[in-house]
Design a protein around this motif. Structure first.
Motif, PDB file in Angstrom:
ATOM      1  N   LEU A 191      -8.803   9.799   0.563  1.00 16.08           N
ATOM      2  CA  LEU A 191      -8.095   9.583   1.835  1.00 16.08           C
ATOM      3  C   LEU A 191      -6.579   9.687   1.661  1.00 16.08           C
ATOM      4  O   LEU A 191      -5.883  10.248   2.499  1.00 16.08           O
ATOM      5  CB  LEU A 191      -8.462   8.210   2.423  1.00 16.08           C
ATOM      6  N   VAL A 192      -6.080   9.156   0.557  1.00 17.25           N
ATOM      7  CA  VAL A 192      -4.636   9.217   0.283  1.00 17.25           C
ATOM      8  C   VAL A 192      -4.172  10.657   0.090  1.00 17.25           C
ATOM      9  O   VAL A 192      -3.029  11.004   0.391  1.00 17.25           O
ATOM     10  CB  VAL A 192      -4.313   8.358  -0.967  1.00 17.25           C
ATOM     11  N   ASN A 203       4.498   3.174  -9.548  1.00 16.04           N
ATOM     12  CA  ASN A 203       3.401   2.284  -9.927  1.00 16.04           C
ATOM     13  C   ASN A 203       3.934   0.935 -10.404  1.00 16.04           C
ATOM     14  O   ASN A 203       3.446  -0.121  -9.985  1.00 16.04           O
ATOM     15  CB  ASN A 203       2.559   2.923 -11.028  1.00 16.04           C
ATOM     16  N   VAL A 204       4.955   0.971 -11.274  1.00 14.46           N
ATOM     17  CA  VAL A 204       5.550  -0.282 -11.763  1.00 14.46           C
ATOM     18  C   VAL A 204       6.178  -1.055 -10.607  1.00 14.46           C
ATOM     19  O   VAL A 204       6.024  -2.280 -10.496  1.00 14.46           O
ATOM     20  CB  VAL A 204       6.595  -0.007 -12.864  1.00 14.46           C
ATOM     21  N   ILE A 205       6.882  -0.322  -9.724  1.00 17.77           N
ATOM     22  CA  ILE A 205       7.526  -0.971  -8.577  1.00 17.77           C
ATOM     23  C   ILE A 205       6.481  -1.608  -7.658  1.00 17.77           C
ATOM     24  O   ILE A 205       6.713  -2.655  -7.062  1.00 17.77           O
ATOM     25  CB  ILE A 205       8.378   0.049  -7.784  1.00 17.77           C
ATOM     26  N   ARG A 206       5.318  -0.964  -7.563  1.00 14.71           N
ATOM     27  CA  ARG A 206       4.262  -1.504  -6.697  1.00 14.71           C
ATOM     28  C   ARG A 206       3.460  -2.614  -7.363  1.00 14.71           C
ATOM     29  O   ARG A 206       3.287  -3.701  -6.802  1.00 14.71           O
ATOM     30  CB  ARG A 206       3.282  -0.391  -6.283  1.00 14.71           C
ATOM     31  N   VAL A 207       2.959  -2.341  -8.588  1.00 13.78           N
ATOM     32  CA  VAL A 207       1.992  -3.269  -9.170  1.00 13.78           C
ATOM     33  C   VAL A 207       2.620  -4.564  -9.666  1.00 13.78           C
ATOM     34  O   VAL A 207       1.938  -5.593  -9.699  1.00 13.78           O
ATOM     35  CB  VAL A 207       1.194  -2.613 -10.329  1.00 13.78           C
ATOM     36  N   THR A 208       3.902  -4.530 -10.029  1.00 12.92           N
ATOM     37  CA  THR A 208       4.512  -5.764 -10.532  1.00 12.92           C
ATOM     38  C   THR A 208       4.584  -6.827  -9.438  1.00 12.92           C
ATOM     39  O   THR A 208       4.066  -7.937  -9.628  1.00 12.92           O
ATOM     40  CB  THR A 208       5.892  -5.487 -11.155  1.00 12.92           C
ATOM     41  N   ILE A 261      10.791   8.798  -4.996  1.00 17.35           N
ATOM     42  CA  ILE A 261       9.994   7.812  -4.253  1.00 17.35           C
ATOM     43  C   ILE A 261      10.422   7.731  -2.793  1.00 17.35           C
ATOM     44  O   ILE A 261       9.596   7.825  -1.870  1.00 17.35           O
ATOM     45  CB  ILE A 261      10.115   6.420  -4.909  1.00 17.35           C
ATOM     46  N   LEU A 262      11.738   7.557  -2.571  1.00 19.35           N
ATOM     47  CA  LEU A 262      12.234   7.408  -1.198  1.00 19.35           C
ATOM     48  C   LEU A 262      12.009   8.678  -0.388  1.00 19.35           C
ATOM     49  O   LEU A 262      11.673   8.616   0.800  1.00 19.35           O
ATOM     50  CB  LEU A 262      13.716   7.028  -1.211  1.00 19.35           C
ATOM     51  N   HIS A 263      12.192   9.841  -1.023  1.00 23.02           N
ATOM     52  CA  HIS A 263      11.979  11.114  -0.332  1.00 23.02           C
ATOM     53  C   HIS A 263      10.513  11.259   0.081  1.00 23.02           C
ATOM     54  O   HIS A 263      10.210  11.722   1.188  1.00 23.02           O
ATOM     55  CB  HIS A 263      12.381  12.284  -1.242  1.00 23.02           C
ATOM     56  N   CYS A 264       9.603  10.845  -0.798  1.00 30.97           N
ATOM     57  CA  CYS A 264       8.172  10.903  -0.485  1.00 30.97           C
ATOM     58  C   CYS A 264       7.849  10.011   0.709  1.00 30.97           C
ATOM     59  O   CYS A 264       7.198  10.446   1.670  1.00 30.97           O
ATOM     60  CB  CYS A 264       7.355  10.471  -1.701  1.00 30.97           C
ATOM     61  N   MET A 265       8.327   8.779   0.683  1.00 29.64           N
ATOM     62  CA  MET A 265       8.039   7.839   1.770  1.00 29.64           C
ATOM     63  C   MET A 265       8.662   8.309   3.086  1.00 29.64           C
ATOM     64  O   MET A 265       8.038   8.235   4.148  1.00 29.64           O
ATOM     65  CB  MET A 265       8.546   6.443   1.408  1.00 29.64           C
ATOM     66  N   LYS A 266       9.880   8.848   3.001  1.00 29.79           N
ATOM     67  CA  LYS A 266      10.569   9.348   4.190  1.00 29.79           C
ATOM     68  C   LYS A 266       9.824  10.553   4.775  1.00 29.79           C
ATOM     69  O   LYS A 266       9.655  10.664   5.999  1.00 29.79           O
ATOM     70  CB  LYS A 266      12.003   9.744   3.831  1.00 29.79           C
ATOM     71  N   SER A 267       9.364  11.462   3.906  1.00 27.87           N
ATOM     72  CA  SER A 267       8.642  12.658   4.361  1.00 27.87           C
ATOM     73  C   SER A 267       7.339  12.283   5.066  1.00 27.87           C
ATOM     74  O   SER A 267       7.014  12.818   6.130  1.00 27.87           O
ATOM     75  CB  SER A 267       8.330  13.579   3.176  1.00 27.87           C
ATOM     76  N   VAL A 268       6.599  11.362   4.454  1.00 30.47           N
ATOM     77  CA  VAL A 268       5.330  10.931   5.057  1.00 30.47           C
ATOM     78  C   VAL A 268       5.601  10.242   6.391  1.00 30.47           C
ATOM     79  O   VAL A 268       4.903  10.470   7.377  1.00 30.47           O
ATOM     80  CB  VAL A 268       4.560   9.988   4.101  1.00 30.47           C
ATOM     81  N   HIS A 276       0.795  -1.231   0.000  1.00 27.65           N
ATOM     82  CA  HIS A 276       0.000   0.000   0.000  1.00 27.65           C
ATOM     83  C   HIS A 276       0.835   1.293   0.000  1.00 27.65           C
ATOM     84  O   HIS A 276       0.474   2.243  -0.702  1.00 27.65           O
ATOM     85  CB  HIS A 276      -0.963   0.032   1.184  1.00 27.65           C
ATOM     86  N   PRO A 277       1.925   1.393   0.782  1.00 27.64           N
ATOM     87  CA  PRO A 277       2.693   2.652   0.775  1.00 27.64           C
ATOM     88  C   PRO A 277       3.126   3.101  -0.615  1.00 27.64           C
ATOM     89  O   PRO A 277       3.150   4.306  -0.906  1.00 27.64           O
ATOM     90  CB  PRO A 277       3.897   2.330   1.662  1.00 27.64           C
ATOM     91  N   LEU A 278       3.470   2.161  -1.486  1.00 29.55           N
ATOM     92  CA  LEU A 278       3.867   2.528  -2.847  1.00 29.55           C
ATOM     93  C   LEU A 278       2.669   3.033  -3.651  1.00 29.55           C
ATOM     94  O   LEU A 278       2.829   3.863  -4.547  1.00 29.55           O
ATOM     95  CB  LEU A 278       4.513   1.333  -3.552  1.00 29.55           C
ATOM     96  N   ASP A 279       1.483   2.555  -3.335  1.00 31.47           N
ATOM     97  CA  ASP A 279       0.282   3.056  -4.002  1.00 31.47           C
ATOM     98  C   ASP A 279       0.035   4.499  -3.595  1.00 31.47           C
ATOM     99  O   ASP A 279      -0.330   5.342  -4.428  1.00 31.47           O
ATOM    100  CB  ASP A 279      -0.920   2.184  -3.620  1.00 31.47           C
ATOM    101  N   LEU A 280       0.231   4.799  -2.321  1.00 22.77           N
ATOM    102  CA  LEU A 280       0.095   6.169  -1.833  1.00 22.77           C
ATOM    103  C   LEU A 280       1.068   7.101  -2.561  1.00 22.77           C
ATOM    104  O   LEU A 280       0.700   8.191  -3.007  1.00 22.77           O
ATOM    105  CB  LEU A 280       0.357   6.214  -0.322  1.00 22.77           C
TER     106      LEU A 280
END
Length: 319
Positions: free
Chosen positions: A157-158, A292-297, A74-81, A50-54
């Motif tokens: 919500l996201v 998206n590719v990293i998540r959905v694959t 991607i990493l900066h987004c996840m780290k910030s959240v 789910h985090p990658l979908d967000l």
């Protein structure tokens, strides 16, 4: 006296009688096991990824509005959240995502297997690529019609940013569904439905590629087309078919996410396309494709492996 009226009435009666076994034949291919197996695969893959979908959705709607957080990758987004909202922030919108993905995958496999079984009934030959494509597209349209309101709530919500307290208008999935319906009516719950219909081509292309890869691979191995593969083989088939579908159809996801976004207003699909093209060019339609590719694959691989094994187990139990 003309016999035509009697002949017409008899024909109508025959048609009505023949339609009953026709309907029964369709329902004979409906299997609850496919629904449960698909649901299991969708839930497991969604909880893991789910985090990658967000991240994907936040990049997809990044159109320059001041209220949106700025991310360099991607990493900066996840780290910030993570820093601002913790694990809870990374799993914002997970409830409708689990419901949506579980229900969508379950219904998709459910409808697809039934349609495919009905199409193949009485034939020895395998279905063609076009028949797989049509079966998957029909399953996708039925599934989207049922699940679109869930996807709208997930997007809303996201996109509730911690820095903007005014956008924290939804407490959860049910609260979002109620408020969207109250303030925007049924059209609000079906925002993004039109690009979603175009998006059924994504699932159709994916399932067509998956079926064709499995068939050709089994033909190469000189084994029956429905023989069980090992986990690695299922993963390979699922990954290749998913990447093919994503690259081919991704822009519709950007259009749908922007239509469902509560921070911007568009008059419709054409307005989204026009403004995105004018302000961001072709690049705008592929924002978020990497996460998206990293998540959905891997999500697709997990889903298909779980589905194939759970469905075989459940169907085997009922033999």
């Amino acid at each position: 006296m003309s016999p035509a009226p009697n002949h017409g009435t008899g024909h109508t009666r025959e048609t009505e009688l023949s339609s009953k076994p026709h309907v029964r034949r369709i329902f004979s291919h409906v299997k609850l096991e496919n629904l449960l197996a698909g649901l299991s695969g969708g839930v497991v893959s969604t909880l893991v990824l789910h985090p990658l979908d967000l991240v994907k959705i936040r990049f997809a709607v990044s159109d320059g509005l001041e209220l949106r957080p700025k991310y360099s990758g991607i990493l900066h987004c996840m780290k910030s959240v993570w820093q601002k909202e913790g694990l809870r922030g990374l799993y914002q919108g997970v409830t409708p995502n689990v419901w949506g993905a579980g229900t969508s995958w379950g219904l998709y496999f459910f409808f697809y297997s039934a349609i495919k079984g009905y199409t193949k009934e009485g034939r020895h030959a395998e279905l063609s690529a076009a028949e797989h494509l049509v079966s998957a597209a029909e399953a996708g349209i039925l599934t989207l019609t049922i699940t679109n309101p869930i996807w709208v709530t997930k997007t809303r919500l996201v996109l509730q940013y911690n820095a903007d307290s005014t956008s924290k208008q939804y407490k959860g999935m049910v609260d979002a569904l109620v408020k969207i319906y109250r303030h925007e009516g049924v059209p609000g719950l079906y925002k993004g439905f039109v690009p979603g219909l175009f998006g059924t081509s994504h699932g159709a292309l994916q399932f067509m590629a998956y079926e064709e890869l499995k068939r050709d691979y089994n033909k190469y191995k000189k084994v029956p087309s429905d023989v069980k593969l090992n986990a690695l083989e299922y993963i390979t088939m699922a990954a290749l078919s998913k990447i093919f579908a994503v690259v081919t159809t991704y822009p519709y996801q950007v259009v749908r996410a922007r239509l469902q976004d509560q921070h911007n207003r568009y008059s419709g699909v054409i307005d989204v396309i026009r403004r995105t093209w004018r302000n961001e060019g072709i690049y705008g339609f592929y924002k978020g494709i990497i996460p998206n590719v990293i998540r959905v694959t891997p999500a697709c691989c997990i889903t298909f492996v779980v589905y194939e094994n759970v469905s075989r187990f459940l169907l085997g139990q009922n033999k």
